[in-house]
Design a protein around this motif. Structure first.
Motif, PDB file in Angstrom:
ATOM      1  N   ALA A   1       0.863  -1.625  -0.004  1.00  0.00           N
ATOM      2  CA  ALA A   1      -0.064   0.053  -0.303  1.00  0.00           C
ATOM      3  C   ALA A   1       1.161   1.181  -0.091  1.00  0.00           C
ATOM      4  CB  ALA A   1      -0.980   0.094   1.312  1.00  0.00           C
ATOM      5  N   PHE A   2       2.013   0.896   0.484  1.00  0.00           N
ATOM      6  CA  PHE A   2       2.951   2.679   0.724  1.00  0.00           C
ATOM      7  C   PHE A   2       4.218   2.291  -0.910  1.00  0.00           C
ATOM      8  CE2 PHE A   2       3.539   0.843   5.194  1.00  0.00           C
ATOM      9  CZ  PHE A   2       2.470   1.231   5.758  1.00  0.00           C
ATOM     10  N   ALA A   3       4.279   1.510  -2.065  1.00  0.00           N
ATOM     11  CA  ALA A   3       4.396   1.409  -3.053  1.00  0.00           C
ATOM     12  C   ALA A   3       4.613   2.956  -3.879  1.00  0.00           C
ATOM     13  CB  ALA A   3       3.734   0.881  -4.686  1.00  0.00           C
ATOM     14  N   GLY A   4       5.508   4.212  -4.119  1.00  0.00           N
ATOM     15  CA  GLY A   4       5.796   5.231  -4.553  1.00  0.00           C
ATOM     16  C   GLY A   4       5.758   6.302  -3.506  1.00  0.00           C
ATOM     17  N   ASN A   5       5.010   6.101  -2.327  1.00  0.00           N
ATOM     18  CA  ASN A   5       4.790   6.593  -1.368  1.00  0.00           C
ATOM     19  C   ASN A   5       5.179   6.271   0.672  1.00  0.00           C
ATOM     20  OD1 ASN A   5       4.480   9.477   0.116  1.00  0.00           O
ATOM     21  ND2 ASN A   5       2.405   9.087  -0.256  1.00  0.00           N
ATOM     22  N   ILE A   6       6.437   5.565   0.199  1.00  0.00           N
ATOM     23  CA  ILE A   6       7.229   4.801   1.667  1.00  0.00           C
ATOM     24  C   ILE A   6       7.144   5.858   2.595  1.00  0.00           C
ATOM     25  CG2 ILE A   6       8.094   3.812   2.655  1.00  0.00           C
ATOM     26  CD1 ILE A   6       9.595   2.248   0.484  1.00  0.00           C
ATOM     27  N   ARG A   7       7.409   7.129   2.683  1.00  0.00           N
ATOM     28  CA  ARG A   7       7.757   7.827   4.165  1.00  0.00           C
ATOM     29  C   ARG A   7       5.765   8.688   4.368  1.00  0.00           C
ATOM     30  NH1 ARG A   7       7.331  13.794   4.458  1.00  0.00           N
ATOM     31  NH2 ARG A   7       9.081  14.316   6.292  1.00  0.00           N
ATOM     32  N   ASP A   8       5.173   8.896   3.297  1.00  0.00           N
ATOM     33  CA  ASP A   8       4.184   9.555   4.010  1.00  0.00           C
ATOM     34  C   ASP A   8       3.166   9.087   4.341  1.00  0.00           C
ATOM     35  OD1 ASP A   8       4.538  11.928   2.921  1.00  0.00           O
ATOM     36  OD2 ASP A   8       3.406  12.755   1.681  1.00  0.00           O
ATOM     37  N   GLY A   9       3.642   7.350   3.367  1.00  0.00           N
ATOM     38  CA  GLY A   9       2.475   5.754   3.925  1.00  0.00           C
ATOM     39  C   GLY A   9       2.402   5.591   5.140  1.00  0.00           C
ATOM     40  N   ILE A  10       3.261   5.811   5.494  1.00  0.00           N
ATOM     41  CA  ILE A  10       3.727   4.786   6.731  1.00  0.00           C
ATOM     42  C   ILE A  10       3.297   5.799   7.680  1.00  0.00           C
ATOM     43  CG2 ILE A  10       6.222   4.825   8.665  1.00  0.00           C
ATOM     44  CD1 ILE A  10       7.469   3.345   5.702  1.00  0.00           C
ATOM     45  N   ARG A  11       3.979   7.171   7.619  1.00  0.00           N
ATOM     46  CA  ARG A  11       3.884   7.854   8.611  1.00  0.00           C
ATOM     47  C   ARG A  11       1.493   8.318   8.886  1.00  0.00           C
ATOM     48  NH1 ARG A  11       6.977  14.155   8.940  1.00  0.00           N
ATOM     49  NH2 ARG A  11       9.535  12.451   9.187  1.00  0.00           N
ATOM     50  N   GLY A  12       1.061   7.984   7.751  1.00  0.00           N
ATOM     51  CA  GLY A  12      -0.232   7.937   7.673  1.00  0.00           C
ATOM     52  C   GLY A  12      -0.818   7.175   8.491  1.00  0.00           C
ATOM     53  N   ARG A  13      -0.303   6.117   8.463  1.00  0.00           N
ATOM     54  CA  ARG A  13      -0.158   4.976   9.411  1.00  0.00           C
ATOM     55  C   ARG A  13      -0.185   4.827  10.230  1.00  0.00           C
ATOM     56  NH1 ARG A  13       0.423  -1.550   6.925  1.00  0.00           N
ATOM     57  NH2 ARG A  13      -0.652  -0.042   4.500  1.00  0.00           N
ATOM     58  N   LEU A  14       0.880   5.782  10.924  1.00  0.00           N
ATOM     59  CA  LEU A  14       0.785   5.264  12.766  1.00  0.00           C
ATOM     60  C   LEU A  14       0.221   5.936  12.573  1.00  0.00           C
ATOM     61  CD1 LEU A  14       2.151   4.820  14.399  1.00  0.00           C
ATOM     62  CD2 LEU A  14       4.136   6.574  13.209  1.00  0.00           C
ATOM     63  N   TRP A  15      -0.242   7.733  12.182  1.00  0.00           N
ATOM     64  CA  TRP A  15      -0.994   8.326  13.167  1.00  0.00           C
ATOM     65  C   TRP A  15      -2.518   7.940  13.023  1.00  0.00           C
ATOM     66  CZ3 TRP A  15      -5.429  10.531  11.291  1.00  0.00           C
ATOM     67  CH2 TRP A  15      -6.067  11.864  12.378  1.00  0.00           C
ATOM     68  N   MET A  16      -2.813   7.243  12.016  1.00  0.00           N
ATOM     69  CA  MET A  16      -4.059   6.148  11.755  1.00  0.00           C
ATOM     70  C   MET A  16      -4.201   5.156  13.036  1.00  0.00           C
ATOM     71  SD  MET A  16      -6.113   5.733   8.173  1.00  0.00           S
ATOM     72  CE  MET A  16      -4.562   5.224   7.088  1.00  0.00           C
ATOM     73  N   LEU A  17      -3.754   4.837  12.937  1.00  0.00           N
ATOM     74  CA  LEU A  17      -3.521   3.624  14.392  1.00  0.00           C
ATOM     75  C   LEU A  17      -3.321   4.358  15.384  1.00  0.00           C
ATOM     76  CD1 LEU A  17      -0.247   1.411  13.106  1.00  0.00           C
ATOM     77  CD2 LEU A  17      -2.946   0.770  13.571  1.00  0.00           C
TER      78      LEU A  17
END
Length: 273
Positions: A211-227
């Protein structure tokens, strides 16, 4: 890999517990799993795991949870590392949106984080040992030294400031949450310990990586924030525990030096930056 005759224990338990095979067996390095029916016709799963300290007390926490948030334990043979479990469906959290998956996991944490059990290891001692392990890592390793130093410092802080401990699942992520019949979702395959609830979030970041393909940094941070948002946990403490767990996972991958190591380093950088 599991020994070629490891299915022998499965067959012995099928006979001893009056079970009937009800599907194809699944074999992995960690366990042999066989769908079965009990003598009463109940759909279940027989699982015989490889000896593993992380999952040694899984049967105890499954019994303690009593089916609230996790599959029900129907029977156990601890000496054979065997459990007979309620059978869930095959669909897991990869079938729903990221937002929905984080919400499901947060709800399961609230159910599974029961008071600490004396039989389980405590994270407090483990994280102190982790800090020493990181201090000994050579500067020339494939993991950037700034990540290692930061993780070691955080590990020492977390071990010195241990909160009230609860029972942790230890490895809750998309593939370890299955759809079920009596409730929408249930956790499977705990690697239990007593510890800080903030420790739990890391596996949800290093799984579902596509799900983070092409946008690892923002994808990880976004999922961490959601959690963090769904669980109500402290963001700084969640970030600290996640960085420590990710860097330690990277250390375990050093001998391989392949794709998993690259993934863990990228994840750690995204959390730290």
């Amino acid at each position: 890999m599991r020994e070629p005759d490891s299915m022998k224990a499965v067959q012995e338990l099928v006979d001893a517990w009056a079970l009937r095979p009800d599907g194809e067996p699944h074999r992995s390095p960690r366990a042999d799993v066989l769908p079965v029916r009990t003598a009463d016709g109940v759909a279940a799963v027989l699982k015989v795991a490889a000896p593993d300290e992380a999952g040694e007390h899984a049967h105890l926490v499954l019994r303690r949870w009593g089916g609230d948030g996790a599959v029900r334990l129907l029977r156990a043979d601890p000496h054979r590392h065997a459990v007979l479990l309620e059978r869930a469906c095959t669909a897991d959290l990869s079938t729903v949106s990221d937002e929905a998956a984080c919400g499901v996991v947060a709800d399961l944490f609230r159910r599974l984080h029961v008071p600490a059990m004396p039989q389980l290891r405590s994270l407090t001692a483990d994280v102190a040992a982790s800090a020493r392990e990181l201090d000994m890592l050579p500067r020339g390793s494939a993991i950037p030294h700034r990540l290692v130093e930061h993780a070691a410092a955080l590990a020492r802080e977390l071990s010195a400031d241990a909160p009230h401990e609860v029972v942790l699942h230890g490895n809750l992520h998309h593939a370890n949450v299955l759809a079920a019949r009596r409730v929408p979702w249930l956790a499977i395959s705990p690697q239990p310990c007593n510890g800080d609830p903030h420790y739990e979030l890391a596996p949800m970041l290093w799984h579902g990586w596509d799900a983070f393909a092409g946008n690892i940094r923002d994808g990880i941070r976004g999922r961490l924030w959601m959690l963090v948002e769904h669980t109500g946990l402290d963001e700084d403490r969640a970030r600290a525990w996640t960085l420590v767990r990710v860097v330690l996972a990277a250390v375990r991958e050093l001998s391989g030096g392949g794709e998993e190591l690259t993934r863990y380093v990228a994840l750690a950088k995204a959390i730290q930056d």
